[in-house]
Scaffold this active site. Structure first.
Site, PDB file in Angstrom:
ATOM      1  N   GLY A 228      -1.912   2.112   1.828  1.00 48.57           N
ATOM      2  CA  GLY A 228      -0.929   1.103   2.238  1.00 48.57           C
ATOM      3  C   GLY A 228      -1.555  -0.271   2.271  1.00 48.57           C
ATOM      4  O   GLY A 228      -2.672  -0.469   1.781  1.00 48.57           O
ATOM      5  N   ASN A 229      -0.836  -1.229   2.835  1.00 49.91           N
ATOM      6  CA  ASN A 229      -1.404  -2.576   2.952  1.00 49.91           C
ATOM      7  C   ASN A 229      -0.928  -3.223   4.253  1.00 49.91           C
ATOM      8  O   ASN A 229      -0.179  -2.613   5.010  1.00 49.91           O
ATOM      9  CB  ASN A 229      -1.058  -3.420   1.725  1.00 49.91           C
ATOM     10  N   ARG A 230      -1.369  -4.452   4.497  1.00 48.42           N
ATOM     11  CA  ARG A 230      -1.175  -5.055   5.818  1.00 48.42           C
ATOM     12  C   ARG A 230       0.075  -5.926   5.929  1.00 48.42           C
ATOM     13  O   ARG A 230       0.228  -6.678   6.885  1.00 48.42           O
ATOM     14  CB  ARG A 230      -2.413  -5.879   6.179  1.00 48.42           C
ATOM     15  N   SER A 231       0.975  -5.826   4.973  1.00 49.25           N
ATOM     16  CA  SER A 231       2.187  -6.651   5.051  1.00 49.25           C
ATOM     17  C   SER A 231       3.037  -6.250   6.266  1.00 49.25           C
ATOM     18  O   SER A 231       3.205  -5.068   6.551  1.00 49.25           O
ATOM     19  CB  SER A 231       3.005  -6.463   3.770  1.00 49.25           C
TER      20      SER A 231
END
Ligand code: CTP
Length: 435
Positions: free
Chosen positions: A230-233
């Protein structure tokens, strides 16, 4: 007057002060009318006082059936009156409205909306609104039937035509067991919209009739049932863009990946997805007939080559876990541009570019590579922007233009972006791109 606390203002993303003067606290009137949601006005008062603003609460007499004057007096630090004949020596019915920088009525019931639309001044709140020249924001709360009644809808249209901001009510649980549009938005959402209006000026229904699609949040790619890439958005910037578009009158669909625990922008339709391929399917479907598509999502460029059906165990699947093989995901934005070139859509296409190095140079190259009409370039060195309440960057146009977007709360950045997008979108929704 509450002392202005800049640290708190920063922390809440508040752009305290009018006309760019970030040090001057606002004089805010929080009007409260008589509905069950009156208790949420207490949180709204807190939103403003904690950012250092001075709040005067003006309830209608019936609002005090739900929350007592003592609560509002304690929270605001100011006395509370409801009638035009209170404190006549201070000419309150005129002074409160004249001194206000911002009036927010939350909840605004059908009756209060009707009285304001009719120009009545039969209590201190309506008299205050009638005198005011500052922005007036109404956050409606009532049963769905009352909201949808043509009488209320006509009153709302009248108020919007006169320049008052009538927010969309949220969709959800009402007083009883029923659900539908008519629920009061959360205090943080109301405060964010109200502050944006003070920062950028009252806006018109300039997107009325436009169909807008906005992707937001981060996509996630499963490795097995418990692990994912995943990512930090956080989805905040995309949700703020949706909020502003709704209030400018657009029909808004959000395609949301993983987001922080954000409230859905009232008045927008939301489609929840998980992976990049899910997001592509949803965005492509929603983009049919759309006038503007904004890809604000942080899209995973790669996914694991295979997704395990059961949890990969340490010691048994070390080869998979230590050397994950990834395959490339489709580029959703590029796919939309291809569709436009094939004549399948005529939407204006706007993207984002998160860059850690040489943001302007990399952003310009990305804009050309992707073929979008506009790209909002953020510098994300050191994890900046993701999850934060503020943003800044540069808006690059396919016509070679560059606009600095100065640091501000994400709602204010969203309003600036919409100003620029509306400028490049001609009346029939055609894009400015010449090639
Ligand atoms: N985007 C997309 N589909 C992808 C990757 C990105 O639609 N598979 C969109 C994003 O939503 C954003 C824009 O393309 O609007 C740029 O995203 P970004 O991650 O900055 O660029 P990438 O194309 O992934 O390029 P790079 O990772 O090389 O910077």
């Amino acid at each position: 007057m509450a002392a202005h606390n800049l640290d708190t203002a920063e922390a809440t993303g508040a752009d305290a002060g009018v006309g760019g003067d970030k040090k001057r606290p606002l004089n805010v009137v929080v009007g409260v009318s008589g509905g069950i949601a009156a208790y949420k006005a207490c949180h709204l008062v807190r939103e403003f006082t904690e950012a250092g603003d001075s709040v005067r609460v003006v309830p209608t007499p019936s609002a005090l059936n739900f929350v007592g004057a003592a609560t509002f007096e304690a929270l605001s630090g100011h006395h509370v009156d409801t009638e035009v004949f209170s404190r006549v020596d201070e000419v309150q019915h005129v002074r409160v409205g004249k001194e206000a920088d911002l009036i927010v009525v939350a909840p605004a019931t059908a009756d209060t909306i009707a009285r304001i639309a009719a120009g009545r001044a039969n209590d201190l709140l309506t008299a205050t609104v009638l005198v005011a020249t500052c922005p007036v924001v109404l956050a409606p709360a009532m049963h769905t039937e009352m909201w949808e009644n043509p009488a209320t809808q006509d009153n709302v249209a009248t108020l919007r035509r006169r320049g008052l901001i009538v927010l969309e009510p949220a969709h959800g649980r009402l007083t009883g067991k029923d659900t539908g549009p008519g629920r009061l938005s959360e205090a943080s959402q109301i405060a964010a919209m109200a502050r944006t209006i003070v920062a950028v000026g009252t806006f018109t229904r300039s997107l009325e009739g436009k169909k807008v699609v906005i992707s937001a949040g981060g996509t996630q790619e499963n490795i097995d049932p418990v692990r994912f890439i995943g990512n930090r958005s956080s989805g905040r910037q995309g949700f703020a863009l949706a909020d502003i578009a709704v209030h400018r009158g657009a029909n808004v669909t959000i395609v949301a990946g993983d987001t922080d625990e954000l409230e859905t922008p009232p008045g927008a339709e939301i489609i929840r997805v998980r992976s990049t391929r899910d997001m592509k399917e949803a965005v492509d479907a929603a983009a049919v007939g759309a006038d503007i598509v904004i890809m604000a999502a942080a899209v995973a460029d790669y996914r694991p080559e295979t997704e395990a059906d059961s949890k990969l165990k340490k010691g048994q699947a070390d080869d998979v876990l230590s050397t994950l093989r990834l395959v490339e995901n489709p580029d959703i934005l590029r796919g939309l541009v291809d569709k436009r070139e094939a004549g399948e859509t005529s939407a204006t296409i706007v993207g984002f570019a998160a860059e850690t190095d040489d943001p302007l140079e990399n952003g310009r190259a990305k804009l050309a590579r992707k073929g979008a009409d506009m790209l909002m370039v953020n510098s994300v060195a050191g994890g900046k922007v993701f999850g934060e309440l503020r943003n800044s960057g540069w808006l690059l146009g396919a016509d070679g233009s560059t606009e600095d977007i100065e640091d501000g709360p994400k709602h204010v950045v969203a309003a600036r972006m919409w100003d620029a997008i509306e400028k490049i979108t001609s009346g029939d929704g055609e894009s400015i791109r010449q090639d």
